[in-house]
Every structure is written in structure tokens, then in C-alpha cells.
Write an enzyme that holds these catalytic residues in place. Structure first.
Site, PDB file in Angstrom:
ATOM      1  CB  CYS A 175      -0.586  -0.094   1.108  1.00  0.00           C
ATOM      2  SG  CYS A 175      -1.531  -1.305   1.254  1.00  0.00           S
ATOM      3  CG  HIS A 315      -1.875   4.340   5.361  1.00  0.00           C
ATOM      4  ND1 HIS A 315      -1.910   4.336   3.681  1.00  0.00           N
ATOM      5  CD2 HIS A 315      -2.236   3.343   6.022  1.00  0.00           C
ATOM      6  CE1 HIS A 315      -1.573   3.211   3.317  1.00  0.00           C
ATOM      7  NE2 HIS A 315      -1.704   2.101   4.669  1.00  0.00           N
ATOM      8  CD  GLU A 326      -1.319   7.730   9.371  1.00  0.00           C
ATOM      9  OE1 GLU A 326      -1.538   7.901   8.582  1.00  0.00           O
ATOM     10  OE2 GLU A 326      -2.780   6.408   8.829  1.00  0.00           O
ATOM     11  CE  LYS A 347      -5.642   4.319   1.766  1.00  0.00           C
ATOM     12  NZ  LYS A 347      -4.345   5.797   2.285  1.00  0.00           N
ATOM     13  CG  HIS A 352      -6.483   1.346   1.457  1.00  0.00           C
ATOM     14  ND1 HIS A 352      -6.025   1.813   0.224  1.00  0.00           N
ATOM     15  CD2 HIS A 352      -5.669   0.641   2.001  1.00  0.00           C
ATOM     16  CE1 HIS A 352      -4.288   1.098   0.473  1.00  0.00           C
ATOM     17  NE2 HIS A 352      -4.740   0.677   1.246  1.00  0.00           N
ATOM     18  CG  PHE A 411      -0.606  -5.896   3.865  1.00  0.00           C
ATOM     19  CD1 PHE A 411      -1.074  -5.014   5.166  1.00  0.00           C
ATOM     20  CD2 PHE A 411      -0.842  -7.254   3.848  1.00  0.00           C
ATOM     21  CE1 PHE A 411      -2.464  -5.150   5.607  1.00  0.00           C
ATOM     22  CE2 PHE A 411      -2.454  -7.076   4.630  1.00  0.00           C
ATOM     23  CZ  PHE A 411      -3.077  -5.969   4.862  1.00  0.00           C
TER      24      PHE A 411
END
Length: 425
Positions: A175, A315, A326, A347, A352, A411
Site C-alpha cells: 500500500c 494513510h 498512525e 480514503k 483504499h 503490509f
């Protein structure tokens, strides 16, 4: 002294608009691009919602012969590139170019690079070929399966369509891919290897295999009855992210190259930072150290201080683990200033978009600077007590923005952060 790098063009294919003006208008309106999945039958799936790109006609931007050989993720990237190059004034129609699809570059092709982030590749092609293999045997597999499915084909096709002959790279950091692609492009220009780089990210993973895989990880929202309210970053009632798709492309140039050709400069790409958590294959380090360090590195690379940043595009995935972690990262990087600046997750509107996310969010930052607005975090009705910053809840806000940053977490523990500033001579 570092070579200054500027942005001269942008292109967007997204769940909330298939051009940068449409994307900007939707951000200001707080428009959700999430709805029931139409790309495949979800009868057997727990997850029935996604943020699909709507009304996409590749032939608006791509020659029909070329488009037939491209998977959906590649079509998105080439279409967004066409938009970005035209805004930058770097293409003109040659004698053999299709009508309305100019492909003749106005810059040195040997000094022009391509760096595209992609996480998954052409999974719809992979799925179709697997079905044919199982049902009918190997001789029925699609002849172009491999060149259409592999991740590098977006960068490769952009290079072939526009004749760029500098480096053509694909960045794969899950991502964080789109953000890291921009960072790699920044370094190519600073190093003197390129004058111009076409950079960004693309993804088209709203397919049964991907949705099933993320569903089994319990990562996706199942708020199927309220699709447009399903992505709710920093809200205590969030239940997972919503899969999106699309592409974001930026045209990056050295300042000297842009000024020499009298280009309109949209913003300066001032800094980039990247780190690895070395912690877990899917979860961020709960201390927030890795992401916070990437933010600090990007700010330092830009020659700025934390208090110089007015807006941070998070994010902000709307998952149980990401949002409070975050928030810790932001506090570690920005200190007391974390409570004074605006933070939001687009998002909440786009879903996403995986590798495209960082590139589309970089475009959101540049629009925030050039048009003077803070994109909202929609569906933030009941803030999580662990998420206590100013996330611009539900409604756009307006103000002067001189510097904005965007962060992406992938990830595998990949953390990438970019910083853009208002351009001044």
C-alpha cells in the site's frame, strides 16, 4: 545543494472522478465513491461493497489497438498519464497519433523516466486464465496472460505509448507503492539521471480473488447496507477498509528543465522519507516508531521543520489497528504541532486504492496547496478516544496551505512519506 524538483502535471482516474478537476470537486463536496460491487457477483461473499472507478472508457485516452493488450490497472495508469502529460504541455499530436490522443513527447525521451507503483498486477487476467486452465486445459489460457498480468506492464506500456527511453521502473511496496514510486522518481531527478519522470501508482484489485483474500484477513468493512458510510477513518465504529481502485500520475521535472521550457509549475516536491518497521507482515509497529521516523525524514529532506506543515494526508485506512497507531506516529513526528495542524483521510471517500492510494493522496495534497482547502474525513461521527487530532470531520475547510505531507503504510512494514510545498522562485 539539492536539485529542486517540481510538479507540472497531474492525472487521476479514481472512484470519485476520472480527471483531476472532478477529483478536486468531489474532495471538496465530501463525496463518497463507495457502493455495491458491480464488477463481479458477490453472492457468496461477506463483503459486497467497494470503491469502483465509474464510467471509465479507456478509448478516450488510449488507442484501441493498445488498450486491447492492457489489463485494467495498466489502462488506468496510461489514461492518467495522458491527462498529466497534456496538463504539463509535454505532448503534441504527431502525424501517426490517433485523433485526440497526442503521443509525441516535447522532451528528450532518453532523459525521461517512468516509475509506477503497483501492488497486485492484472488479477482479472490471472483469474480468467486460471478458470480456462482448470476448465479446458493449458491450450485455452489467454495468449497475453503473462504480459498483461505482471506488475511492470503499467510502466512498460507508458514507456511504449509515449516513447520514453530513460529508466522505467515498477515499485512494489504494497500500500506504500505509489508514495515510494514518487520518492524513487524524486531521487532519479536529484541524481541527474533524468530531467522528467512520469510517476505515481495504479491498482485494479476489485476482483473475487483479492476481495476473498482480504476478507479472510478480516481487513475489509462489511457495512454492506450503508456503502457510502462504510469507510470511516478515526471513528470508533469503523470495521475495516473498503477496497478501491484507480491511478494517480504526476509529471515531475527538475526546476531548471521546467523553467527552461516555461512550464506552469503547480508545486514543489520538496521531500521524501522511507523506513521499514521490521515488525509484522500485516500490522504496523504499535509504537509508531517506523512511520513517525519516515515522517521526520521527509520533513528534514524538505529542509523544513514539523511546524511548517499545515496539512497531513493520513494513510487513514479505517481499520482497528491502523488509525490509532498512525495517530501515534503523527504525534511522534510532529510533537505538539500535531494538535495544531489539519489531518484527514481521503480514503473515507475513495476507499483504499492500494498502490494508487499514495499517488492520489499526493494529488490531494497539491490541490490543497494550490486551491486552499483541507479535504474532509467523512463519516467521522464518533471519534475514537485514541484518535484525538483535528481530522477535518465531515466538511471541507478552507485556508492558506504552504506545505503538505502525505504518508502511506504497507503490509510488510513499509513506510513512505512525501512533502509538497507551494512553489516560489
Amino acid at each position: 545543494m539539492k536539485t529542486r524538483v517540481v510538479v507540472t502535471g497531474m492525472g487521476a482516474i479514481s472512484p470519485i472522478g476520472n480527471s483531476v478537476p472532478e477529483f478536486s470537486q468531489a474532495l471538496k463536496a465530501g463525496k463518497s465513491g463507495i457502493d455495491r460491487i458491480t464488477l463481479f457477483d458477490t453472492t457468496e461473499f461477506d463483503v459486497k461493497i467497494a470503491a469502483e472507478v465509474k464510467n471509465f472508457d479507456p478509448l478516450v485516452w488510449i488507442d484501441k489497438k493498445d488498450a486491447r493488450k492492457m489489463a485494467r490497472f495498466t489502462q488506468f495508469a496510461v489514461a492518467a498519464t495522458a491527462q498529466a502529460l497534456q496538463q504539463a504541455g509535454l505532448v503534441e499530436r504527431g502525424p501517426e497519433d490517433p485523433e485526440n490522443i497526442p503521443r509525441k513527447l516535447r522532451c528528450n525521451p532518453e532523459r525521461t523516466g517512468v516509475v509506477i507503483g503497483n501492488g497486485i498486477g492484472g488479477w482479472e487476467i490471472t483469474e480468467e486464465s486460471f478458470r480456462k486452465l482448470i476448465a479446458h486445459g493449458p491450450k485455452r489460457v489467454l495468449p497475453l496472460t503473462v504480459p498483461m498480468m505482471i506488475n511492470n506492464e503499467a510502466a512498460g506500456n507508458i514507456s511504449m505509448v509515449y516513447g520514453t527511453k530513460g529508466p522505467a521502473f515498477t515499485q512494489v511496496t504494497a500500500c506504500a507503492s505509489g508514495t515510494d514510486a514518487l520518492g524513487q522518481a524524486l531521487d532519479l531527478i536529484r541524481s541527474g539521471r533524468c530531467d522528467v519522470v512520469i510517476a505515481g501508482g495504479t491498482e485494479a484489485a476489485i476482483v473475487p480473488f483479492a476481495i476473498a483474500g482480504f476478507q479472510m484477513l478480516k481487513a475489509l468493512s462489511t457495512r454492506n447496507d450503508e456503502p457510502q458510510r462504510a469507510s470511516r477513518p478515526f471513528d470508533k465504529d469503523r470495521d475495516g477498509f473498503v477496497m478501491g481502485e484507480g491511478a494517480g500520475i504526476l509529471i515531475l521535472e527538475s526546476e531548471a528543465h521546467a523553467k527552461q521550457r516555461r512550464a506552469r509549475i503547480l508545486a514543489e516536491f520538496a521531500g521524501y522519507g522511507a523506513t521499514a518497521d521490521a515488525y509484522h507482515i500485516t500490522a504496523p509497529d504499535p509504537t509508531g516508531e517506523g512511520g513517525g521516523r519516515a515522517m521526520r525524514l521527509a520533513i528534514e529532506d524538505a529542509g523544513l521543520k514539523p511546524e511548517d506543515i499545515q496539512y497531513y494526508n493520513a494513510h487513514g485506512t479505517s481499520t482497528e489497528i491502523n488509525d490509532p497507531t498512525e495517530t501515534k506516529m503523527i504525534k511522534l513526528a510532529f510533537g505538539d504541532h500535531a494538535y495544531k495542524m489539519k489531518v484527514s483521510s481521503t480514503k473515507s471517500m475513495t476507499g483504499h486504492c492500494i498502490a494508487a492510494a499514495g499517488a492520489l493522496e499526493a494529488i490531494a495534497c497539491i490541490l490543497a496547496i494550490t486551491e486552499g482547502f483541507y479535504p474532509p474525513t467523512i463519516n467521522l461521527d464518533h471519534p475514537d478516544p485514541e484518535c484525538d487530532l483535528d481530522y477535518v470531520p465531515n466538511q471541507v475547510q478552507y485556508g492558506e496551505i504552504r506545505a503538505a505531507a502525505s504518508g502511506s503504510l504497507g503490509f510488510g512494514g513499509h513506510n513512505g512519506v512525501v512533502v509538497f510545498t507551494r512553489y516560489t522562485n
